[in-house]
Scaffold this active site. Structure first.
Site, mmCIF file in Angstrom:
data_model
loop_
_atom_site.group_PDB
_atom_site.id
_atom_site.type_symbol
_atom_site.label_atom_id
_atom_site.label_comp_id
_atom_site.label_asym_id
_atom_site.label_seq_id
_atom_site.Cartn_x
_atom_site.Cartn_y
_atom_site.Cartn_z
ATOM 1 N N GLY A 173 76.279 -12.726 -35.052
ATOM 2 C CA GLY A 173 77.148 -11.877 -34.668
ATOM 3 C C GLY A 173 76.751 -10.593 -34.086
ATOM 4 O O GLY A 173 77.471 -9.677 -33.904
ATOM 5 N N ASN A 200 76.223 -10.039 -30.806
ATOM 6 C CA ASN A 200 77.008 -9.750 -29.578
ATOM 7 C C ASN A 200 78.287 -9.643 -30.153
ATOM 8 O O ASN A 200 79.043 -8.680 -29.212
ATOM 9 C CB ASN A 200 76.957 -11.154 -28.715
ATOM 10 C CG ASN A 200 75.557 -11.090 -28.050
ATOM 11 O OD1 ASN A 200 75.191 -10.160 -27.258
ATOM 12 N ND2 ASN A 200 74.990 -12.096 -27.891
ATOM 13 N N ARG A 214 84.609 -35.439 -32.700
ATOM 14 C CA ARG A 214 84.690 -34.377 -31.808
ATOM 15 C C ARG A 214 86.083 -33.986 -31.355
ATOM 16 O O ARG A 214 86.323 -32.975 -31.175
ATOM 17 C CB ARG A 214 83.669 -34.608 -30.451
ATOM 18 C CG ARG A 214 83.245 -33.251 -29.903
ATOM 19 C CD ARG A 214 81.873 -33.544 -29.051
ATOM 20 N NE ARG A 214 81.771 -32.071 -28.255
ATOM 21 C CZ ARG A 214 82.141 -32.287 -26.935
ATOM 22 N NH1 ARG A 214 82.078 -33.263 -26.301
ATOM 23 N NH2 ARG A 214 81.582 -31.076 -26.173
ATOM 24 N N LEU A 231 81.729 -26.947 -26.153
ATOM 25 C CA LEU A 231 83.151 -27.153 -25.952
ATOM 26 C C LEU A 231 83.464 -28.343 -25.341
ATOM 27 O O LEU A 231 83.098 -28.552 -24.121
ATOM 28 C CB LEU A 231 83.827 -25.932 -25.473
ATOM 29 C CG LEU A 231 83.714 -24.378 -26.119
ATOM 30 C CD1 LEU A 231 84.450 -23.424 -25.161
ATOM 31 C CD2 LEU A 231 84.465 -24.389 -27.505
ATOM 32 N N ASN A 277 80.678 -16.839 -21.695
ATOM 33 C CA ASN A 277 79.608 -17.065 -22.322
ATOM 34 C C ASN A 277 78.353 -15.904 -21.965
ATOM 35 O O ASN A 277 78.321 -15.775 -20.882
ATOM 36 C CB ASN A 277 79.090 -18.508 -22.169
ATOM 37 C CG ASN A 277 77.695 -18.797 -23.128
ATOM 38 O OD1 ASN A 277 77.939 -18.399 -24.300
ATOM 39 N ND2 ASN A 277 76.725 -19.080 -22.165
ATOM 40 N N HIS A 296 74.321 -15.687 -21.943
ATOM 41 C CA HIS A 296 72.994 -16.373 -21.845
ATOM 42 C C HIS A 296 72.054 -15.727 -21.708
ATOM 43 O O HIS A 296 71.753 -15.059 -20.602
ATOM 44 C CB HIS A 296 73.017 -17.702 -20.955
ATOM 45 C CG HIS A 296 72.158 -18.547 -21.061
ATOM 46 N ND1 HIS A 296 71.863 -19.692 -21.989
ATOM 47 C CD2 HIS A 296 70.917 -18.518 -20.148
ATOM 48 C CE1 HIS A 296 70.659 -20.203 -21.909
ATOM 49 N NE2 HIS A 296 70.001 -19.525 -20.618
ATOM 50 N N GLN A 326 68.650 -4.719 -24.201
ATOM 51 C CA GLN A 326 68.575 -4.127 -22.956
ATOM 52 C C GLN A 326 69.462 -4.744 -21.781
ATOM 53 O O GLN A 326 70.053 -4.206 -20.716
ATOM 54 C CB GLN A 326 67.262 -4.123 -22.341
ATOM 55 C CG GLN A 326 66.684 -3.092 -23.004
ATOM 56 C CD GLN A 326 65.128 -2.921 -22.084
ATOM 57 O OE1 GLN A 326 65.098 -3.397 -21.132
ATOM 58 N NE2 GLN A 326 64.034 -2.416 -22.796
#
Length: 208
Positions: A12, A14, A66, A94, A108, A110, A179
């Site tokens: 966690g 982020n 799923r 998802l 999201n 990445h 950064q």
């Protein structure tokens, strides 16, 4: 005020960047109202609880299919009145039903400059290993909207990060997080909550 729901699976970091930004008044029109984890042992849940944020745990393997898992997750998002869903180290792809229900409301982060080193199989250290193997001089991070194809949605923000000759994947991962990821994810969330993002086909325009 936009309700922000953050989906997590691990440490966690982020999520913490978003919490810190919220505390510092950098997301004035948004509030993290819930953190949903696919992993009951995720440290991200502790971060949420320590900051008074509600949590839910919805584990994919506890569902027969799923489709059933996605239905439970979608119901939770509805119950939380999610305006924005942030994938912050969420290790589950998802389902299309969720992506359709929240069209251009899921973002999201990445750890590369998309379209480099992205798509199926490119996550975590794998991304940085690939960047070093290719010998790139710059990598970075990308925040994008989520569509039905992995890492293919419209790009919101990108931040380049220098690569050095003696970098290891772990060292590079840390630099990219510090950064780039932790900088542009809160910025993108703030732009969304301010109503400053306009998507035309596959391009995001930032309104001033």
């Amino acid at each position: 005020m936009k309700n922000i729901v953050v989906l997590v699976s691990g440490g966690g970091t982020n999520l913490q960047a978003l919490i810190d930004a919220q505390k510092n008044g950098k997301i004035p029109n948004g509030k993290i109202t819930c953190v949903i984890s696919s992993n009951p042992d995720a440290y991200a849940l502790t971060r949420a609880k320590e900051n008074g944020i509600g949590t839910r745990v919805i584990v994919p393997k506890e569902f027969a299919s799923r489709e059933m898992y996605s239905k439970a997750l979608l119901e939770a998002l509805f119950q939380e009145y999610a305006d924005l869903i942030v994938l912050a180290g969420f290790m589950t792809i998802l389902d299309q039903s969720i992506i359709r229900a929240y069209h251009n409301q899921i973002i999201n982060v990445h750890p590369s400059l998309i379209p480099s080193f992205c798509g199926e199989g490119f996550y975590g250290l794998h991304v940085h290993e690939a960047a070093l193997a290719r010998g790139v001089k710059f990598t970075g991070a990308t925040v994008h909207f989520v569509n039905e194809v992995a890492d293919d949605g419209p790009i919101i923000l990108q931040q380049p990060v220098a690569v050095f000759p003696d970098d290891t994947p772990e060292v590079l991962q840390k630099r990219v997080m510090e950064q780039a990821e932790w900088q542009i994810l809160p910025q993108a969330v703030n732009l969304f909550c301010n109503g400053q993002l306009e998507v035309r086909e596959k391009t995001v325009f930032i309104k001033q």
